[in-house]
Motif scaffolding. Sequence first.
Motif, PDB file in Angstrom:
ATOM      1  N   GLU B  65      -8.434   7.210  12.384  1.00  0.00           N
ATOM      2  CA  GLU B  65      -7.312   7.041  13.302  1.00  0.00           C
ATOM      3  C   GLU B  65      -6.862   5.589  13.323  1.00  0.00           C
ATOM      4  O   GLU B  65      -5.668   5.294  13.277  1.00  0.00           O
ATOM      5  CB  GLU B  65      -7.720   7.491  14.711  1.00  0.00           C
ATOM      6  CG  GLU B  65      -6.565   7.613  15.678  1.00  0.00           C
ATOM      7  CD  GLU B  65      -5.521   8.629  15.264  1.00  0.00           C
ATOM      8  OE1 GLU B  65      -5.853   9.579  14.529  1.00  0.00           O
ATOM      9  OE2 GLU B  65      -4.350   8.454  15.648  1.00  0.00           O
ATOM     10  N   LEU B  66      -7.825   4.693  13.392  1.00  0.00           N
ATOM     11  CA  LEU B  66      -7.494   3.270  13.451  1.00  0.00           C
ATOM     12  C   LEU B  66      -6.978   2.777  12.109  1.00  0.00           C
ATOM     13  O   LEU B  66      -6.162   1.854  12.061  1.00  0.00           O
ATOM     14  CB  LEU B  66      -8.705   2.465  13.909  1.00  0.00           C
ATOM     15  CG  LEU B  66      -9.143   2.807  15.329  1.00  0.00           C
ATOM     16  CD1 LEU B  66     -10.509   2.222  15.638  1.00  0.00           C
ATOM     17  CD2 LEU B  66      -8.137   2.326  16.351  1.00  0.00           C
ATOM     18  N   LEU B  67      -7.430   3.386  11.020  1.00  0.00           N
ATOM     19  CA  LEU B  67      -6.929   3.029   9.692  1.00  0.00           C
ATOM     20  C   LEU B  67      -5.431   3.298   9.608  1.00  0.00           C
ATOM     21  O   LEU B  67      -4.683   2.557   8.992  1.00  0.00           O
ATOM     22  CB  LEU B  67      -7.671   3.856   8.629  1.00  0.00           C
ATOM     23  CG  LEU B  67      -7.371   3.573   7.164  1.00  0.00           C
ATOM     24  CD1 LEU B  67      -7.763   2.159   6.814  1.00  0.00           C
ATOM     25  CD2 LEU B  67      -8.144   4.549   6.291  1.00  0.00           C
ATOM     26  N   GLN B  68      -5.001   4.372  10.287  1.00  0.00           N
ATOM     27  CA  GLN B  68      -3.570   4.710  10.293  1.00  0.00           C
ATOM     28  C   GLN B  68      -2.724   3.569  10.828  1.00  0.00           C
ATOM     29  O   GLN B  68      -1.641   3.290  10.327  1.00  0.00           O
ATOM     30  CB  GLN B  68      -3.334   5.914  11.210  1.00  0.00           C
ATOM     31  CG  GLN B  68      -3.185   7.223  10.502  1.00  0.00           C
ATOM     32  CD  GLN B  68      -2.624   8.268  11.449  1.00  0.00           C
ATOM     33  OE1 GLN B  68      -1.564   8.091  12.005  1.00  0.00           O
ATOM     34  NE2 GLN B  68      -3.365   9.328  11.628  1.00  0.00           N
ATOM     35  N   VAL B  69      -3.235   2.917  11.877  1.00  0.00           N
ATOM     36  CA  VAL B  69      -2.474   1.820  12.497  1.00  0.00           C
ATOM     37  C   VAL B  69      -2.262   0.717  11.463  1.00  0.00           C
ATOM     38  O   VAL B  69      -1.153   0.243  11.257  1.00  0.00           O
ATOM     39  CB  VAL B  69      -3.235   1.193  13.687  1.00  0.00           C
ATOM     40  CG1 VAL B  69      -2.389   0.165  14.391  1.00  0.00           C
ATOM     41  CG2 VAL B  69      -3.671   2.260  14.637  1.00  0.00           C
ATOM     42  N   THR B  70      -3.371   0.311  10.825  1.00  0.00           N
ATOM     43  CA  THR B  70      -3.287  -0.830   9.910  1.00  0.00           C
ATOM     44  C   THR B  70      -2.444  -0.467   8.683  1.00  0.00           C
ATOM     45  O   THR B  70      -1.668  -1.287   8.211  1.00  0.00           O
ATOM     46  CB  THR B  70      -4.678  -1.315   9.478  1.00  0.00           C
ATOM     47  OG1 THR B  70      -5.445  -0.210   9.038  1.00  0.00           O
ATOM     48  CG2 THR B  70      -5.397  -1.987  10.618  1.00  0.00           C
ATOM     49  N   ASN B  71      -2.568   0.772   8.189  1.00  0.00           N
ATOM     50  CA  ASN B  71      -1.758   1.174   7.034  1.00  0.00           C
ATOM     51  C   ASN B  71      -0.285   1.207   7.371  1.00  0.00           C
ATOM     52  O   ASN B  71       0.560   0.749   6.609  1.00  0.00           O
ATOM     53  CB  ASN B  71      -2.163   2.568   6.536  1.00  0.00           C
ATOM     54  CG  ASN B  71      -3.523   2.556   5.921  1.00  0.00           C
ATOM     55  OD1 ASN B  71      -4.106   1.501   5.749  1.00  0.00           O
ATOM     56  ND2 ASN B  71      -4.033   3.737   5.601  1.00  0.00           N
ATOM     57  N   ASP B  72       0.012   1.780   8.530  1.00  0.00           N
ATOM     58  CA  ASP B  72       1.395   1.880   8.986  1.00  0.00           C
ATOM     59  C   ASP B  72       2.004   0.491   9.110  1.00  0.00           C
ATOM     60  O   ASP B  72       3.113   0.243   8.649  1.00  0.00           O
ATOM     61  CB  ASP B  72       1.422   2.595  10.343  1.00  0.00           C
ATOM     62  CG  ASP B  72       2.729   3.301  10.593  1.00  0.00           C
ATOM     63  OD1 ASP B  72       3.184   3.322  11.751  1.00  0.00           O
ATOM     64  OD2 ASP B  72       3.300   3.822   9.617  1.00  0.00           O
ATOM     65  N   LEU B  73       1.262  -0.412   9.720  1.00  0.00           N
ATOM     66  CA  LEU B  73       1.750  -1.774   9.886  1.00  0.00           C
ATOM     67  C   LEU B  73       1.901  -2.453   8.530  1.00  0.00           C
ATOM     68  O   LEU B  73       2.879  -3.151   8.299  1.00  0.00           O
ATOM     69  CB  LEU B  73       0.804  -2.588  10.774  1.00  0.00           C
ATOM     70  CG  LEU B  73       0.933  -2.310  12.264  1.00  0.00           C
ATOM     71  CD1 LEU B  73      -0.187  -2.986  13.025  1.00  0.00           C
ATOM     72  CD2 LEU B  73       2.272  -2.779  12.785  1.00  0.00           C
ATOM     73  N   TYR B  74       0.938  -2.259   7.642  1.00  0.00           N
ATOM     74  CA  TYR B  74       1.008  -2.873   6.319  1.00  0.00           C
ATOM     75  C   TYR B  74       2.274  -2.430   5.601  1.00  0.00           C
ATOM     76  O   TYR B  74       3.019  -3.239   5.058  1.00  0.00           O
ATOM     77  CB  TYR B  74      -0.221  -2.500   5.481  1.00  0.00           C
ATOM     78  CG  TYR B  74      -0.093  -2.947   4.034  1.00  0.00           C
ATOM     79  CD1 TYR B  74       0.424  -2.082   3.070  1.00  0.00           C
ATOM     80  CD2 TYR B  74      -0.438  -4.232   3.652  1.00  0.00           C
ATOM     81  CE1 TYR B  74       0.569  -2.494   1.762  1.00  0.00           C
ATOM     82  CE2 TYR B  74      -0.304  -4.638   2.338  1.00  0.00           C
ATOM     83  CZ  TYR B  74       0.201  -3.765   1.385  1.00  0.00           C
ATOM     84  OH  TYR B  74       0.345  -4.179   0.084  1.00  0.00           O
ATOM     85  N   LEU B  75       2.528  -1.114   5.620  1.00  0.00           N
ATOM     86  CA  LEU B  75       3.683  -0.586   4.896  1.00  0.00           C
ATOM     87  C   LEU B  75       4.994  -1.108   5.477  1.00  0.00           C
ATOM     88  O   LEU B  75       5.947  -1.336   4.763  1.00  0.00           O
ATOM     89  CB  LEU B  75       3.688   0.949   4.950  1.00  0.00           C
ATOM     90  CG  LEU B  75       2.667   1.631   4.062  1.00  0.00           C
ATOM     91  CD1 LEU B  75       2.641   3.135   4.309  1.00  0.00           C
ATOM     92  CD2 LEU B  75       2.949   1.372   2.596  1.00  0.00           C
ATOM     93  N   ARG B  76       5.016  -1.326   6.778  1.00  0.00           N
ATOM     94  CA  ARG B  76       6.267  -1.724   7.397  1.00  0.00           C
ATOM     95  C   ARG B  76       6.415  -3.234   7.516  1.00  0.00           C
ATOM     96  O   ARG B  76       7.510  -3.721   7.702  1.00  0.00           O
ATOM     97  CB  ARG B  76       6.344  -1.091   8.787  1.00  0.00           C
ATOM     98  CG  ARG B  76       6.161   0.394   8.673  1.00  0.00           C
ATOM     99  CD  ARG B  76       7.237   1.117   9.421  1.00  0.00           C
ATOM    100  NE  ARG B  76       6.659   1.883  10.483  1.00  0.00           N
ATOM    101  CZ  ARG B  76       7.332   2.237  11.574  1.00  0.00           C
ATOM    102  NH1 ARG B  76       8.550   1.851  11.753  1.00  0.00           N
ATOM    103  NH2 ARG B  76       6.740   2.941  12.481  1.00  0.00           N
ATOM    104  N   LEU B  77       5.303  -3.930   7.444  1.00  0.00           N
ATOM    105  CA  LEU B  77       5.364  -5.361   7.756  1.00  0.00           C
ATOM    106  C   LEU B  77       5.103  -6.276   6.573  1.00  0.00           C
ATOM    107  O   LEU B  77       5.105  -7.474   6.735  1.00  0.00           O
ATOM    108  CB  LEU B  77       4.343  -5.697   8.846  1.00  0.00           C
ATOM    109  CG  LEU B  77       4.539  -4.961  10.169  1.00  0.00           C
ATOM    110  CD1 LEU B  77       3.442  -5.342  11.132  1.00  0.00           C
ATOM    111  CD2 LEU B  77       5.890  -5.281  10.757  1.00  0.00           C
TER     112      LEU B  77
END
Lengths: 84, 195
Positions: B65-77
């Motif tokens: 679940e927490l990996l999703q946050v970092t991946n999502d942010l990585y892809l967008r940021l």
Amino acid sequence: MSEPTFCQSCGMPMREPQDFGGGRQDNLYCVHCSDEQGTLKPYEVVLEGMKDFAMRSMGVSEAEALQMAREGMARLPAWQNVQA
Amino acid sequence: MPTRAETKQETRLKILAAAKAELVENGLLNVSTLEIARRAGVAHGTVFFHFQNKEALLQEVLDRELLQVTNDLYLRLHGPHDLVEMLHIYLDFLEREEGFFVVIAREKPFYPPEFRRIILGREAAVRSYFYEALEQGIAQGIYKQVDPSMALAFLFATLDDYLRLRQAYVSEGSVIRARRQALVETFIKFLSTKE
């Protein structure tokens, strides 16, 4: 937008060439965990880097940061056979 | 016809989804593997076929679940980004998954140290993106000369407080939605070199 792969040493997402060790997009390891040739750095060097990263990002104590780094690395493929 | 490996993976994912739902509803500390099995539509024993024990299952739920946050942010940021834009992207994610993060915020002081460190590890990855943006802004004279680590500690502590004590801040609905605009404006105002 292509999905990133993940460094097998620290879990960092990698997608752009500069994210990958040695600039090679087939490298399993990221630019922080590899030397200039893209070879994985020794365990202790990566551990120290991850400890410093945790201390800088979170402001946690050195002891906590070291334990975070150890346990985080233990879950990653590159360090499965290492006795921490 | 799905292969045996595909069926096994599908069952594993069902169990993880059920464990997450159980965590959000009842908290991680009160999670029951019997209830997880029931939600997933599998036998109790099947849970332990896929996961060594309850702790291993919960560790994986947290980590994924927490990996999703970092991946999502990585892809967008990835690449230079405005700090305000980054904050809103992160708050969008928190708002969407608010149930999960409320449970984590309330319970984490009571978690075993290994669980706590999974959470801290993922949060460190998220904060590192903000750290870079803040450092850049300080170098460009947009933000005051502050310790980025400390500035982010204030921000994340406030978010943690809102999530942990949600019902004190909103009688219904999302606390993130209710508070985000004021939070972002105040944070940027504290940092900005412009009057």
